[in-house]
Design a protein around this motif. Structure first.
Motif, PDB file in Angstrom:
ATOM      1  N   SER A  77       1.073  -1.161  -0.094  1.00  0.00           N
ATOM      2  CA  SER A  77      -0.104  -0.307   0.226  1.00  0.00           C
ATOM      3  C   SER A  77       0.749   1.090  -0.075  1.00  0.00           C
ATOM      4  O   SER A  77       1.624   1.499   0.984  1.00  0.00           O
ATOM      5  CB  SER A  77      -0.698   0.329   1.200  1.00  0.00           C
TER       6      SER A  77
ATOM      7  N   GLN B 259       0.094   8.650  -6.761  1.00  0.00           N
ATOM      8  CA  GLN B 259      -1.411   8.521  -7.254  1.00  0.00           C
ATOM      9  C   GLN B 259      -1.024   7.038  -5.621  1.00  0.00           C
ATOM     10  O   GLN B 259      -0.332   6.291  -5.927  1.00  0.00           O
ATOM     11  CB  GLN B 259      -1.469   7.171  -8.317  1.00  0.00           C
TER      12      GLN B 259
ATOM     13  N   GLY C 110      -2.375   3.753  -4.207  1.00  0.00           N
ATOM     14  CA  GLY C 110      -3.369   3.198  -4.663  1.00  0.00           C
ATOM     15  C   GLY C 110      -2.364   1.595  -3.752  1.00  0.00           C
ATOM     16  O   GLY C 110      -1.600   1.427  -2.911  1.00  0.00           O
TER      17      GLY C 110
ATOM     18  N   TRP D 135      -0.520  -1.348  -4.784  1.00  0.00           N
ATOM     19  CA  TRP D 135       0.690  -2.192  -5.943  1.00  0.00           C
ATOM     20  C   TRP D 135       1.364  -3.289  -6.365  1.00  0.00           C
ATOM     21  O   TRP D 135       1.119  -3.965  -4.527  1.00  0.00           O
ATOM     22  CB  TRP D 135       1.829  -1.265  -6.191  1.00  0.00           C
TER      23      TRP D 135
ATOM     24  N   ARG E 291      -0.175  -1.000 -10.147  1.00  0.00           N
ATOM     25  CA  ARG E 291      -2.029  -0.813  -9.314  1.00  0.00           C
ATOM     26  C   ARG E 291      -2.452  -2.417 -10.055  1.00  0.00           C
ATOM     27  O   ARG E 291      -2.876  -1.558 -10.678  1.00  0.00           O
ATOM     28  CB  ARG E 291      -1.847   0.683  -9.499  1.00  0.00           C
TER      29      ARG E 291
ATOM     30  N   GLN F  60     -10.724   2.399  -2.605  1.00  0.00           N
ATOM     31  CA  GLN F  60      -9.287   2.613  -2.059  1.00  0.00           C
ATOM     32  C   GLN F  60      -9.227   1.935  -0.825  1.00  0.00           C
ATOM     33  O   GLN F  60      -8.998   2.213  -0.160  1.00  0.00           O
ATOM     34  CB  GLN F  60      -9.425   4.268  -3.283  1.00  0.00           C
TER      35      GLN F  60
END
Length: 791
Positions: A729, A735, A737, A739, A750, A757
């Motif tokens: 995280s 950005q 997200g 990953w 991502r 989210q």
């Protein structure tokens, strides 16, 4: 858009509204080539629902607001709740705390949510009013110049948001902390303070306290069908205002201070209100504290139920004169039956033993019946028996016993506690939902009225007797709401173990069922987990514990099926001192770092029955174990990394440099890779990111892809002999997200999208050791999310 009134809309189709563009509709770069589907590992509930709101115009349209887990909409066809705010990302995580919800009675497609988790500096962002024109499928946001408290004291009062049924473009918002009453005249798009409103409230629980020190402010708004707008204020000396000219001017309601501002000498505030429009009555419940954690009042009763007749200005105290427990600590929930004028229900708040009391009146409060009652023997000996109007069916949520058994009148499964949300369906007098450890509900509510008294008197025996009643059944109505704050995750392949705030934790072998709650040791909140890398049947965990018996550390030797408690460490009290724990790769050694900030880590070689000090580690160090080498354990504290080569007996600081010295830090060891470690964490404005080591923490290399990273974990490799998949995280290219890397961190993609989210996801993350692509994500209020590659 043309404004409509309630009278013009009853029985008519709602006006269609264009969807509001949101982040959930935006495209992002860096999308993974593997599309993902996302679900919850099911617990069913787990958090607190301070408000359940039915739409007055459209049947089966119901919203549930949670204190940290967003907003949900009821789905009648499946009898489940749908989450509506998963699009909120980590940079706006505070918007997942919902302090109020309003569903438009004129155009039911419109819904509003007052968002913001804390009014103090725990939440870095100001609050907002979120607005939707399509039942919450898409949202816009009107940011406010102040914070809101979805998880603050008083969050069960309200509702603080209200749509004017005479002109549904007008929406009101009651604000905390002296910010007064606010109004929008364009369906929630823009807001301005109602400067003519004279009183922003003044009630503070504990002045100067970071959590209990905010002014509760303006707490609810109700509309009279004759045109009056009533506003409740947290001010015992001036608690109620009315406007009869569409909000241009406001006047205190005569007699309100005497009726609402005191209860047997205790200063009280109006917590909730509801109109019986047919009879022209405004009902208000009060309490001496805003909740949800009221203790007993200083003296006398702690709240009342008051009835106002606006047409005459007459106040009537309709507080029940009988309560089986004794003194009423205060009231939380209040609801009226829109189809049966004169019928209302109210609930006590924090009658901790043996249960809360739900009251029902069918004569506008003149008389009341209780949901349960005591039955005393002729000597009035303790404990009395108990008789109930309804039974509770926890099917699918057996964890609601909390591992306890019935104890006389104190049932393991209670009617509730902190009962601020009690709501009768305005379209169906038989349906009610209320909060009480979960959401309970029944579709047989009016059976109550045919039962008669619960207790009578036997003259011959000279004692009370339970009168025959046919109890109706209430069941769990929380399915779809997942509001746990997950603290740690251990994925063992076929078994998922979680540590959770307030719920201890769960062991799940079926992700569609809650599984078994960890109740021995007696964790109130689970905090950290670990397992033996070479023998994953061995699991250890830590939690906050009650009492003076169980230690903070729990041990399982059978993959979580059963748990052993450990010895309480001298000098480490119960409560929030769980800290972190590690178990060596072979399961022979446990290293525990208590969370009290003053006790250095300790070691056990007998499953926690005895503890010995560890050499070389400071108090509060984060401890982890190598997944391959039983002799190797690791630790981190204040920017320094430590390693042990003797099974955790002693640690030495490595030469590692330039690691985060501020902010939370996490690191994990890689399965199957001796000495391989990944570290995340830091603080905005300081050192923050991701690092990796392949030599047991002696040297570290920063992973340049991430400006910020908060959690890291590992799962099954993409190929048979490949490096484990890495999940994090983190924030890359601005950005935030989730990953994934399948090539040892050389490239990242991502795998979530803007619609998924879940607010803050930085506590813990891990992959599945047997299912490639599966990732488990700890959220702070949306439960345990897991994702699979879509096929």
């Amino acid at each position: 858009m043309r404004r409509r009134t309630l009278a013009a809309s009853l029985g008519a189709a709602a006006v269609a509204a264009a969807a509001v563009p949101t982040a959930a509709q935006a495209k992002t770069s860096g999308t993974c080539e593997d599309a993902y589907t996302w679900r919850n590992a099911i617990v069913n509930g787990g958090g607190w629902v301070p408000g359940i709101v039915f739409n007055e115009t459209e049947a089966d349209l119901i919203y549930a607001r949670t204190d940290i887990g967003g907003l949900y909409r009821w789905q009648e066809a499946t009898q489940t709740w749908k989450p509506l705010l998963d699009w909120i990302g980590g940079d706006r995580w505070g918007w997942t705390g919902i302090v109020s919800v309003a569903t438009d009675p004129v155009e039911p497609n419109r819904v509003y949510a007052a968002a913001g988790t804390y009014t103090n500096d725990w939440d870095p962002t100001d609050g907002a009013v979120l607005y939707s024109d399509d039942y919450g499928e898409t949202w816009g946001a009107a940011e406010l110049p102040f914070k809101q408290g979805g998880n603050m004291p008083g969050r069960g009062m309200g509702e603080r948001l209200a749509v004017d049924p005479a002109d549904n473009a007008v929406v009101y918002l009651g604000a905390p902390n002296g910010n007064g009453l606010w109004r929008s005249v364009d369906h929630g798009r823009n807001w301005a303070e109602v400067t003519a409103f004279p009183n922003p409230g003044n009630f503070v629980i504990t002045p100067g306290d970071a959590y209990n020190g905010d002014n509760q402010g303006v707490v609810w708004i109700e509309f009279d069908q004759t045109g009056g707008i009533y506003v409740g204020v947290a001010d015992p000396d001036d608690p109620l205002y009315v406007s009869t000219d569409r909000g241009r001017t406001w006047q205190p309601v005569p007699g309100a201070a005497a009726a609402l501002g005191s209860a047997d000498g205790n200063r009280t505030i109006p917590k909730r209100a509801a109109f019986d429009h047919e009879n022209g009555h405004l009902f208000i419940v009060t309490s001496w504290n805003p909740g949800p954690y009221n203790g007993p009042p200083p003296s006398g009763r702690g709240g009342s139920i008051q009835r106002l007749s606006p047409a005459t200005g007459e106040w009537t105290d309709v507080t029940p004169t009988y309560d089986p427990v004794g003194t009423i600590p205060g009231f939380g929930g209040l609801t009226v039956d829109r189809r049966r004028p004169g019928t209302l229900m109210a609930a006590t708040e924090n009658h901790w033993y043996p249960d809360e009391v739900i009251f029902r009146s069918t004569d506008s409060g003149a008389t009341w019946q209780t949901a349960w009652d005591y039955v005393w023997d002729e000597d009035y000996s303790w404990p009395p028996q108990r008789t109930d109007r309804f039974t509770l069916d926890p099917t699918g949520n057996e964890w609601l016993t909390w591992g306890k058994a019935d104890d006389g009148p104190a049932y393991a499964i209670k009617h509730g506690w902190m009962m601020d949300a009690v709501s009768i369906d305005p379209h169906d007098s038989d349906r009610i939902m209320w909060i009480g450890g979960t959401i309970w509900g029944t579709e047989d509510l009016t059976a109550w009225d045919a039962q008669g008294p619960l207790v009578g008197w036997d003259d011959a025996a000279g004692r009370q007797v339970a009168l025959p009643v046919e109890p109706f059944e209430a069941g769990v109505r929380v399915h779809g709401i997942e509001e746990t704050a997950v603290q740690d995750i251990a994925a063992l392949g076929g078994t998922l173990v979680s540590a959770m705030g307030d719920l201890a934790g769960f062991v799940q072998t079926d992700l569609d069922r809650p599984g078994a709650m960890i109740r021995h040791p007696n964790w109130t909140s689970g905090r950290a987990l670990d397992f033996a890398g070479l023998d994953p049947d061995v699991i250890v965990g830590t939690g906050d514990v009650e009492g003076d018996v169980d230690g903070h550390v729990g041990v399982s030797l059978d993959r979580g099926a059963t748990w052993l408690t450990t010895t309480r460490l001298e000098g480490v009290a119960g409560g929030g001192n769980a800290g972190t724990v590690a178990v060596s790769a072979d399961g022979a050694v446990i290293v525990w770092s208590p969370g009290n900030g003053s006790t250095a880590p300790v070691l056990s070689t007998d499953l926690g029955q005895t503890w010995t000090p560890v050499e070389g580690l400071p108090a509060g160090a984060l401890v982890r174990s190598d997944r391959v080498d039983p002799a190797r354990l690791y630790a981190f504290a204040a920017g320094a990394f430590y390693a042990s080569a003797d099974g955790g007996s002693s640690f030495t600081a490595t030469s590692a440099a330039n690691l985060p010295a501020e902010g939370p830090v996490e690191f994990r060891a890689v399965p199957g890779k001796r000495g391989h470690l990944w570290l995340t964490g830091g603080k905005t404005g300081a050192v923050y990111g991701m690092w990796r080591s392949t030599d047991g923490g002696r040297t570290w290399r920063r992973v340049p892809d991430f400006q910020e990273a908060d959690a890291v974990g590992f799962g099954k490799a993409r190929s048979r002999y490949g490096y484990p998949a890495i999940y994090t995280s983190a924030k890359a290219g601005g950005q935030r997200g989730i990953w994934r890397s399948t090539d040892e961190g050389r490239t990242w993609q991502r795998i979530n999208d803007d619609a998924h989210q879940w607010g803050w996801t930085g506590k813990s993350i891990t992959g599945d050791p047997e299912v490639y692509g599966r990732v488990y994500i700890a959220t702070n209020g949306r439960g345990l999310i897991y994702g699979d590659i879509a096929h």
